[in-house]
Design a protein around this motif. Structure first.
Motif, mmCIF file in Angstrom:
data_model
loop_
_atom_site.group_PDB
_atom_site.id
_atom_site.type_symbol
_atom_site.label_atom_id
_atom_site.label_comp_id
_atom_site.label_asym_id
_atom_site.label_seq_id
_atom_site.Cartn_x
_atom_site.Cartn_y
_atom_site.Cartn_z
ATOM 1 N N LEU A 1 0.835 -1.203 0.000
ATOM 2 C CA LEU A 1 0.000 0.000 0.000
ATOM 3 C C LEU A 1 0.871 1.256 0.000
ATOM 4 O O LEU A 1 0.573 2.242 -0.684
ATOM 5 N N PHE A 2 1.953 1.207 0.776
ATOM 6 C CA PHE A 2 2.887 2.331 0.823
ATOM 7 C C PHE A 2 3.477 2.600 -0.556
ATOM 8 O O PHE A 2 3.534 3.754 -1.007
ATOM 9 N N LEU A 3 3.908 1.559 -1.253
ATOM 10 C CA LEU A 3 4.477 1.731 -2.588
ATOM 11 C C LEU A 3 3.436 2.256 -3.562
ATOM 12 O O LEU A 3 3.725 3.111 -4.415
ATOM 13 N N SER A 4 2.207 1.758 -3.463
ATOM 14 C CA SER A 4 1.134 2.228 -4.333
ATOM 15 C C SER A 4 0.824 3.696 -4.083
ATOM 16 O O SER A 4 0.660 4.480 -5.025
ATOM 17 N N SER A 5 0.752 4.081 -2.807
ATOM 18 C CA SER A 5 0.491 5.477 -2.471
ATOM 19 C C SER A 5 1.608 6.377 -2.961
ATOM 20 O O SER A 5 1.370 7.482 -3.467
ATOM 21 N N LEU A 6 2.845 5.917 -2.826
ATOM 22 C CA LEU A 6 3.994 6.679 -3.302
ATOM 23 C C LEU A 6 3.915 6.899 -4.805
ATOM 24 O O LEU A 6 4.186 8.006 -5.309
ATOM 25 N N ALA A 7 3.510 5.864 -5.547
ATOM 26 C CA ALA A 7 3.384 5.983 -7.001
ATOM 27 C C ALA A 7 2.276 6.956 -7.383
ATOM 28 O O ALA A 7 2.389 7.684 -8.382
ATOM 29 N N GLN A 8 1.209 6.982 -6.586
ATOM 30 C CA GLN A 8 0.073 7.863 -6.885
ATOM 31 C C GLN A 8 0.390 9.324 -6.584
ATOM 32 O O GLN A 8 0.020 10.218 -7.340
ATOM 33 N N THR A 9 1.037 9.565 -5.445
ATOM 34 C CA THR A 9 1.160 10.928 -4.935
ATOM 35 C C THR A 9 2.550 11.527 -5.069
ATOM 36 O O THR A 9 2.698 12.755 -5.083
ATOM 37 N N GLY A 10 3.596 10.673 -5.129
ATOM 38 C CA GLY A 10 4.954 11.189 -5.129
ATOM 39 C C GLY A 10 5.396 11.712 -3.779
ATOM 40 O O GLY A 10 6.488 12.270 -3.641
ATOM 41 N N TYR A 11 4.539 11.528 -2.749
ATOM 42 C CA TYR A 11 4.863 12.014 -1.412
ATOM 43 C C TYR A 11 5.661 10.958 -0.659
ATOM 44 O O TYR A 11 5.320 9.788 -0.707
ATOM 45 N N ASP A 12 6.680 11.384 0.075
ATOM 46 C CA ASP A 12 7.598 10.499 0.789
ATOM 47 C C ASP A 12 8.653 9.983 -0.190
ATOM 48 O O ASP A 12 8.704 10.375 -1.352
ATOM 49 N N ARG A 13 9.497 9.072 0.262
ATOM 50 C CA ARG A 13 10.542 8.528 -0.590
ATOM 51 C C ARG A 13 10.499 7.009 -0.521
ATOM 52 O O ARG A 13 10.063 6.428 0.477
ATOM 53 N N CYS A 14 10.956 6.375 -1.562
ATOM 54 C CA CYS A 14 10.906 4.927 -1.635
ATOM 55 C C CYS A 14 11.951 4.319 -0.688
ATOM 56 O O CYS A 14 13.104 4.759 -0.664
ATOM 57 N N ILE A 15 11.512 3.347 0.093
ATOM 58 C CA ILE A 15 12.412 2.638 0.995
ATOM 59 C C ILE A 15 12.191 1.142 0.840
ATOM 60 O O ILE A 15 11.162 0.701 0.321
ATOM 61 N N SER A 16 13.150 0.360 1.276
ATOM 62 C CA SER A 16 13.041 -1.091 1.172
ATOM 63 C C SER A 16 12.023 -1.618 2.182
ATOM 64 O O SER A 16 11.633 -0.924 3.128
#
Length: 222
Positions: free
Chosen positions: A122-137
């Motif tokens: 869900l975190f990765l999906s939200s990141l892809a949608q919004t660009g908010y936050d940064r990608c982490i493992s």
């Protein structure tokens, strides 16, 4: 939590916290500071540069210190908790809430491993949608989430669709203030308005109890 309990918890998990004139301050970015309880409304005698190694700091002030203000902090703020129910919402929001309540089971997430297993996608999906936050493992995500299960003043509220996590809301309660720290929801189709349901459930919970939480902060305006 009290401010000191919050400060201890933040220090335990790696935040640089200093104590000055009865208040706990945390480092934010590059030598800048703010109170750990950043809506605490400081008094005049508490406003002081937190440490010598400080480029700048910000804090909210109480009415007695208002004349010292040189800026405003734009926050999403709600303090009408007593008696809060769906009649406080617009017609459109009530419709969204009804959709959520008919399709989503909202309850606390009490197991870290469940949050890691179902929350990380869900975190990765939200990141892809919004660009908010940064990608982490996934491992870094687990470390980040683990700290929320290490305090009695943090709530992780989940919205479950057919038994699977579809979104979650993380909140921290300090004194009479609750902060929404993170809201993460999955793909927007179908639109079940999980975010609306999660926020509503949290506000309704405290509204029914008439304290100690009397205000909710949904982050800075961005």
């Amino acid at each position: 939590a009290t401010e000191s309990e919050l400060a201890d918890w933040l220090t335990k998990h790696g935040t640089n916290v200093v104590y000055r004139r009865g208040r706990y301050w945390m480092a934010t970015h590059g030598g800048f500071y703010q109170p750990v309880h950043w809506m605490a409304r400081l008094h005049t005698d508490e406003i002081k540069k937190p440490t010598f190694w400080c480029w700048g700091y910000r804090a909210t002030l109480d009415d007695s210190a208002g004349a010292l203000a040189n800026a405003a902090l734009p926050v999403h703020y709600f303090n009408r908790l007593e008696g809060f129910d769906d009649s406080c919402l617009s017609r459109n929001k009530r419709n969204n809430l009804r959709t959520c309540q008919e399709n989503v089971d909202i309850r606390p997430v009490d197991k870290l491993e469940l949050l890691v297993e179902q929350g990380y996608p869900l975190f990765l999906s939200s990141l892809a949608q919004t660009g908010y936050d940064r990608c982490i493992s996934r491992a870094a995500y687990r470390r980040k989430m683990a700290k929320y299960f290490d305090a009695g003043f943090v709530s992780v509220l989940g919205g479950f669709v057919e038994g699977k996590l579809g979104g979650y809301l993380i909140s921290t309660c300090v004194g009479n203030t609750a902060y929404f720290d993170a809201l993460v929801v999955g793909p927007p189709e179908p639109p079940l308005h999980i975010g609306t349901g999660l926020k509503y459930a949290f506000l309704k919970y405290w509204g029914d109890r008439k304290g100690p939480v009397t205000e909710v902060i949904d982050g800075l305006h961005a």
